[in-house]
Design an enzyme around this catalytic site. Structure first.
Site, mmCIF file in Angstrom:
data_model
loop_
_atom_site.group_PDB
_atom_site.id
_atom_site.type_symbol
_atom_site.label_atom_id
_atom_site.label_comp_id
_atom_site.label_asym_id
_atom_site.label_seq_id
_atom_site.Cartn_x
_atom_site.Cartn_y
_atom_site.Cartn_z
ATOM 1 C CB SER A 172 49.311 -22.495 -27.670
ATOM 2 O OG SER A 172 47.903 -22.482 -27.573
ATOM 3 C CE1 TYR A 215 48.115 -21.799 -33.142
ATOM 4 C CE2 TYR A 215 47.043 -22.684 -31.192
ATOM 5 C CZ TYR A 215 47.826 -21.715 -31.791
ATOM 6 O OH TYR A 215 48.330 -20.672 -31.053
HETATM 7 P P1 NAD Z 1 49.352 -12.745 -35.269
HETATM 8 O O1 NAD Z 1 48.549 -13.399 -36.338
HETATM 9 O O2 NAD Z 1 49.167 -11.306 -34.983
HETATM 10 O O3 NAD Z 1 50.899 -13.012 -35.495
HETATM 11 C C1 NAD Z 1 51.433 -14.090 -36.209
HETATM 12 C C2 NAD Z 1 52.694 -13.639 -36.889
HETATM 13 O O4 NAD Z 1 53.223 -14.724 -37.671
HETATM 14 C C3 NAD Z 1 52.435 -12.484 -37.851
HETATM 15 O O5 NAD Z 1 53.424 -11.497 -37.630
HETATM 16 C C4 NAD Z 1 52.594 -13.117 -39.222
HETATM 17 O O6 NAD Z 1 53.090 -12.228 -40.194
HETATM 18 C C5 NAD Z 1 53.608 -14.216 -38.941
HETATM 19 N N1 NAD Z 1 53.558 -15.236 -39.975
HETATM 20 C C6 NAD Z 1 52.454 -15.882 -40.435
HETATM 21 N N2 NAD Z 1 52.805 -16.716 -41.434
HETATM 22 C C7 NAD Z 1 54.152 -16.595 -41.600
HETATM 23 C C8 NAD Z 1 55.094 -17.184 -42.468
HETATM 24 N N3 NAD Z 1 54.721 -18.099 -43.374
HETATM 25 N N4 NAD Z 1 56.390 -16.811 -42.380
HETATM 26 C C9 NAD Z 1 56.779 -15.884 -41.469
HETATM 27 N N5 NAD Z 1 55.935 -15.292 -40.603
HETATM 28 C C10 NAD Z 1 54.633 -15.665 -40.663
HETATM 29 O O7 NAD Z 1 49.017 -13.591 -33.972
HETATM 30 P P2 NAD Z 1 49.688 -13.586 -32.536
HETATM 31 O O8 NAD Z 1 48.587 -13.831 -31.590
HETATM 32 O O9 NAD Z 1 50.554 -12.416 -32.337
HETATM 33 O O10 NAD Z 1 50.544 -14.933 -32.606
HETATM 34 C C11 NAD Z 1 51.913 -15.004 -32.275
HETATM 35 C C12 NAD Z 1 52.218 -16.391 -31.726
HETATM 36 O O11 NAD Z 1 51.533 -16.568 -30.492
HETATM 37 C C13 NAD Z 1 51.776 -17.536 -32.634
HETATM 38 O O12 NAD Z 1 52.737 -18.569 -32.594
HETATM 39 C C14 NAD Z 1 50.483 -17.998 -31.967
HETATM 40 O O13 NAD Z 1 50.194 -19.338 -32.247
HETATM 41 C C15 NAD Z 1 50.839 -17.787 -30.518
HETATM 42 N N6 NAD Z 1 49.692 -17.718 -29.605
HETATM 43 C C16 NAD Z 1 48.763 -16.732 -29.718
HETATM 44 C C17 NAD Z 1 47.709 -16.715 -28.820
HETATM 45 C C18 NAD Z 1 46.635 -15.668 -28.860
HETATM 46 O O14 NAD Z 1 45.678 -15.785 -28.107
HETATM 47 N N7 NAD Z 1 46.747 -14.631 -29.674
HETATM 48 C C19 NAD Z 1 47.616 -17.670 -27.828
HETATM 49 C C20 NAD Z 1 48.581 -18.661 -27.747
HETATM 50 C C21 NAD Z 1 49.630 -18.668 -28.638
#
Ligand code: NAD
Length: 253
Positions: free
Chosen positions: A145, A158
């Site tokens: 991130s 986080y």
């Molecule tokens: P999202 O909430 O759509 O996806 C998160 C995923 O993690 C979901 O599919 C959810 O089912 C899964 N998850 C949550 N708890 C879980 C558990 N206990 N066991 C198994 N799976 C679990 O959000 P996203 O934006 O697609 O996030 C994906 C990754 O990208 C994450 O690691 C997030 O921190 C990272 N990220 C996102 C952003 C952003 O701006 N969206 C930026 C930087 C990093």
């Protein structure tokens, strides 16, 4: 050139692959020919597995709570069995965020975030990494991130977890590069997914964020298609311990 990015016959695990960035990356790997094992918290939505299968590879899903660390070795063993004994690519994408000021940040939130975003990432790397070491090859891509580099606001757990993801990535890269395993990370910028719904609904924060992104737009799951393919394929064979920012220029600013 195409050969460099070809993944036919390789098997990729994508955690949290049922939606958001995870599904975007799973689609990209499947289009390049990979067989996919999605690890999802809940049953995948109708159509998700079918769409992935339409690219020609095999597709399986394992539904599990990855924050239950006692289950990680069983989950990894199930995935290795589904793959016929060999995992080629692991994308550690599952992650959660809890937004509360540091002074009020509940212990329960701290542990929930660290268990999934940091602990499950290390233990899954370890369990699948052992399989990769046995076969002398593998690609691990951990989703970091901007908060692997910056402090963020109201998300101390986080931020701690994503700094740890960068640390785990570099540490494993050093140990495993000589064993044919590339361990790298992708640091997405501000992407329009469920993870950022609250931020995008906050008009003031949303405008502040958008105003700082040189590309002048939020990212999408499709923006990770190329970067994940690069790090999962032979194109990145001499790239180790790198955290690739995919952020529309945010970190540069
Ligand atoms: P999202 O909430 O759509 O996806 C998160 C995923 O993690 C979901 O599919 C959810 O089912 C899964 N998850 C949550 N708890 C879980 C558990 N206990 N066991 C198994 N799976 C679990 O959000 P996203 O934006 O697609 O996030 C994906 C990754 O990208 C994450 O690691 C997030 O921190 C990272 N990220 C996102 C952003 C952003 O701006 N969206 C930026 C930087 C990093």
């Amino acid at each position: 050139m195409n050969q460099l990015f070809q993944l036919s016959g390789r098997t990729a695990i994508v955690t949290g692959g049922g939606g958001g960035l995870g599904l975007g990356m799973a689609n990209s790997l499947a289009k390049a020919g990979a067989n996919i094992i999605l690890m999802t918290h809940n049953e995948p939505k109708p159509g998700v597995l079918e769409q992935l299968r339409s690219f020609g590879g095999t597709v399986h899903s394992i539904t599990a709570d990855l924050s239950d660390l006692s289950k990680i070795s069983d989950i990894a063993a199930e995935a290795i069995k589904l793959a016929g004994g060999k995992i080629d690519i692991l994308v550690n994408n599952a992650g959660i965020i809890r937004r509360t000021p540091a002074a009020d940040h509940a212990l329960e939130d701290w542990h929930a975030v660290l268990d999934l975003n940091m602990n499950s990432v290390f233990y899954l790397c370890q369990a699948i990494g052992r399989n990769m070491i046995e076969h002398g090859s593998g690609k691990i891509i951990n989703i970091a991130s901007m908060l692997s580099f910056q402090g963020g606001i109201n998300v101390p757990g986080y931020t701690a977890s994503k700094h740890a993801v960068a640390g785990i990535t570099k540490s494993l890269a050093n140990e495993w590069a000589s064993k044919g395993i590339n361990v790298n990370g992708i640091a997405p910028g501000y992407m329009a997914t469920d993870n950022t719904t609250a931020l995008r609904q906050d008009e003031k924060r949303s405008a502040e964020i958008l105003g700082r992104i040189p590309a002048a737009r939020w990212g999408t799951p499709e923006d990770l298609a190329g970067p994940v393919l690069f790090l999962a394929s032979s194109a990145s064979d001499y790239v180790n311990g790198h955290i690739l920012c995919v952020d529309g220029g945010w970190m540069n600013r």
